[in-house]
Scaffold this motif. Structure first.
Motif, PDB file in Angstrom:
ATOM      1  N   GLU A  79       4.967   8.388   5.976  1.00 10.75           N
ATOM      2  CA  GLU A  79       6.414   8.472   6.181  1.00 10.75           C
ATOM      3  C   GLU A  79       7.178   7.792   5.039  1.00 10.75           C
ATOM      4  O   GLU A  79       8.275   8.227   4.673  1.00 10.75           O
ATOM      5  N   LEU A  80       6.606   6.731   4.488  1.00  6.05           N
ATOM      6  CA  LEU A  80       7.307   5.993   3.443  1.00  6.05           C
ATOM      7  C   LEU A  80       7.375   6.777   2.132  1.00  6.05           C
ATOM      8  O   LEU A  80       8.207   6.468   1.279  1.00  6.05           O
ATOM      9  N   ARG A  81       6.518   7.761   1.986  1.00  5.29           N
ATOM     10  CA  ARG A  81       6.584   8.607   0.792  1.00  5.29           C
ATOM     11  C   ARG A  81       7.856   9.453   0.782  1.00  5.29           C
ATOM     12  O   ARG A  81       8.269   9.946  -0.265  1.00  5.29           O
ATOM     13  N   GLU A  82       8.449   9.616   1.949  1.00  7.17           N
ATOM     14  CA  GLU A  82       9.652  10.448   2.068  1.00  7.17           C
ATOM     15  C   GLU A  82      10.943   9.644   1.950  1.00  7.17           C
ATOM     16  O   GLU A  82      12.039  10.215   1.985  1.00  7.17           O
ATOM     17  N   VAL A  83      10.848   8.324   1.826  1.00  9.13           N
ATOM     18  CA  VAL A  83      12.050   7.494   1.719  1.00  9.13           C
ATOM     19  C   VAL A  83      12.652   7.655   0.325  1.00  9.13           C
ATOM     20  O   VAL A  83      11.988   7.365  -0.677  1.00  9.13           O
ATOM     21  N   LEU A  93       4.030   2.587  -5.814  1.00  8.59           N
ATOM     22  CA  LEU A  93       4.122   2.842  -4.371  1.00  8.59           C
ATOM     23  C   LEU A  93       3.042   3.805  -3.883  1.00  8.59           C
ATOM     24  O   LEU A  93       2.424   3.561  -2.850  1.00  8.59           O
ATOM     25  N   GLU A  94       2.804   4.887  -4.612  1.00 12.51           N
ATOM     26  CA  GLU A  94       1.812   5.871  -4.172  1.00 12.51           C
ATOM     27  C   GLU A  94       0.435   5.235  -4.013  1.00 12.51           C
ATOM     28  O   GLU A  94      -0.260   5.459  -3.017  1.00 12.51           O
ATOM     29  N   GLU A  95       0.048   4.436  -4.989  1.00 12.56           N
ATOM     30  CA  GLU A  95      -1.262   3.786  -4.928  1.00 12.56           C
ATOM     31  C   GLU A  95      -1.326   2.782  -3.772  1.00 12.56           C
ATOM     32  O   GLU A  95      -2.342   2.667  -3.078  1.00 12.56           O
ATOM     33  N   ILE A  96      -0.223   2.054  -3.577  1.00 15.59           N
ATOM     34  CA  ILE A  96      -0.173   1.088  -2.478  1.00 15.59           C
ATOM     35  C   ILE A  96      -0.355   1.790  -1.133  1.00 15.59           C
ATOM     36  O   ILE A  96      -1.151   1.368  -0.288  1.00 15.59           O
ATOM     37  N   LEU A  97       0.382   2.877  -0.932  1.00  9.48           N
ATOM     38  CA  LEU A  97       0.302   3.594   0.341  1.00  9.48           C
ATOM     39  C   LEU A  97      -1.072   4.208   0.563  1.00  9.48           C
ATOM     40  O   LEU A  97      -1.577   4.243   1.690  1.00  9.48           O
ATOM     41  N   THR A  98      -1.688   4.666  -0.499  1.00  6.55           N
ATOM     42  CA  THR A  98      -3.044   5.223  -0.395  1.00  6.55           C
ATOM     43  C   THR A  98      -4.022   4.151   0.064  1.00  6.55           C
ATOM     44  O   THR A  98      -4.860   4.389   0.950  1.00  6.55           O
ATOM     45  N   ARG A 109       3.443  -6.670   2.079  1.00  4.46           N
ATOM     46  CA  ARG A 109       4.664  -7.198   1.453  1.00  4.46           C
ATOM     47  C   ARG A 109       4.564  -7.113  -0.057  1.00  4.46           C
ATOM     48  O   ARG A 109       3.518  -7.418  -0.634  1.00  4.46           O
ATOM     49  N   VAL A 110       5.661  -6.714  -0.673  1.00  7.81           N
ATOM     50  CA  VAL A 110       5.761  -6.678  -2.129  1.00  7.81           C
ATOM     51  C   VAL A 110       6.909  -7.607  -2.528  1.00  7.81           C
ATOM     52  O   VAL A 110       8.042  -7.446  -2.053  1.00  7.81           O
ATOM     53  N   PHE A 111       6.610  -8.576  -3.379  1.00 12.82           N
ATOM     54  CA  PHE A 111       7.631  -9.516  -3.842  1.00 12.82           C
ATOM     55  C   PHE A 111       8.021  -9.197  -5.281  1.00 12.82           C
ATOM     56  O   PHE A 111       7.193  -8.765  -6.081  1.00 12.82           O
ATOM     57  N   ARG A 112       9.277  -9.427  -5.583  1.00 17.85           N
ATOM     58  CA  ARG A 112       9.759  -9.379  -6.960  1.00 17.85           C
ATOM     59  C   ARG A 112      10.312 -10.754  -7.306  1.00 17.85           C
ATOM     60  O   ARG A 112      10.874 -11.440  -6.442  1.00 17.85           O
ATOM     61  N   PHE A 113      10.150 -11.142  -8.577  1.00 18.80           N
ATOM     62  CA  PHE A 113      10.464 -12.501  -8.985  1.00 18.80           C
ATOM     63  C   PHE A 113      11.453 -12.516 -10.147  1.00 18.80           C
ATOM     64  O   PHE A 113      11.553 -11.547 -10.915  1.00 18.80           O
TER      65      PHE A 113
END
Length: 209
Positions: A79-83, A93-98, A109-113
């Protein structure tokens, strides 16, 4: 209350044998997707409780990003691929979802710094399946608030939830977790560090038992 020794604190911020501490450099400005208004209100209450504890009251918006803490709820990772534009916000994102789909994970969780290493944004992905699907909304909110408030190590809460239950059944932060959170946001401490000696400084700021 479990005694939080410097070694225990160091372990909370260690992943793959490396110590890394990071906290928010500014207030959290949350937004949630995929849930109803009542759940959004519950989520905000949990985030607000943790924000008050750490001295970072929630903001309505971040000057640069608008929302800097984004929570995405889904039933299936696809579902998140459609956001729209999520792939632009989250690199790889694609690799993470896979990976999440293959491992049947329920959260990530993904953090940005920022340039100093402090947290400037967090993306929380939650798949409402298994035990998570039956977790009361207030417990889910408080748990996610704790996990988004700091860059915890991979095993920080693997064996034990950051929450405990009062005699009346209400969920609250375990005292030792609340103490670490509060000490981590002492203004004297840096927003980020890879020096494990910081665990000693955190331990020194814990309240006496």
């Amino acid at each position: 209350m479990q005694e939080m020794t410097p070694d225990r604190i160091e372990a909370l911020f260690t992943s793959g044998g490396s110590f890394r501490f990071a906290r928010w450099s500014g207030p959290m400005a949350p937004v949630a997707f995929g849930v109803d208004d009542a759940t959004v209100a519950t989520l905000r209450a949990g985030l607000s409780a943790v924000g008050t504890l750490i001295g970072r009251p929630l903001a309505d918006a971040d000057p640069e990003l608008g929302a800097n803490l984004m929570l995405f709820f889904c039933q299936d990772w696809d579902e998140l691929r459609e956001v729209p534009d999520l792939g632009r916000l989250v690199e790889g994102l694609e690799e993470i979802l896979t990976r999440l789909k293959a491992s049947e994970a329920t959260q990530y969780r993904v953090f940005r710094f920022n340039a100093q290493g402090g947290i400037r944004a967090c993306f929380v992905f939650l798949r409402m399946a298994g035990a998570m699907a039956y977790q009361p909304a207030d417990e889910l909110a408080l748990t996610q608030a704790v996990q988004a408030a700091l860059l915890w190590g991979e095993e920080a809460f693997a064996g034990r939830s950051p929450l405990g239950l009062l005699p009346d059944g209400r969920a609250v932060l375990r005292p030792e977790v609340a103490a670490v959170l509060a000490s981590a946001y002492d203004p004297v401490l840096p927003d980020a560090s890879e020096d494990a000696a910081l665990a000693l400084r955190l331990a020194a700021r814990l309240p006496a038992e």
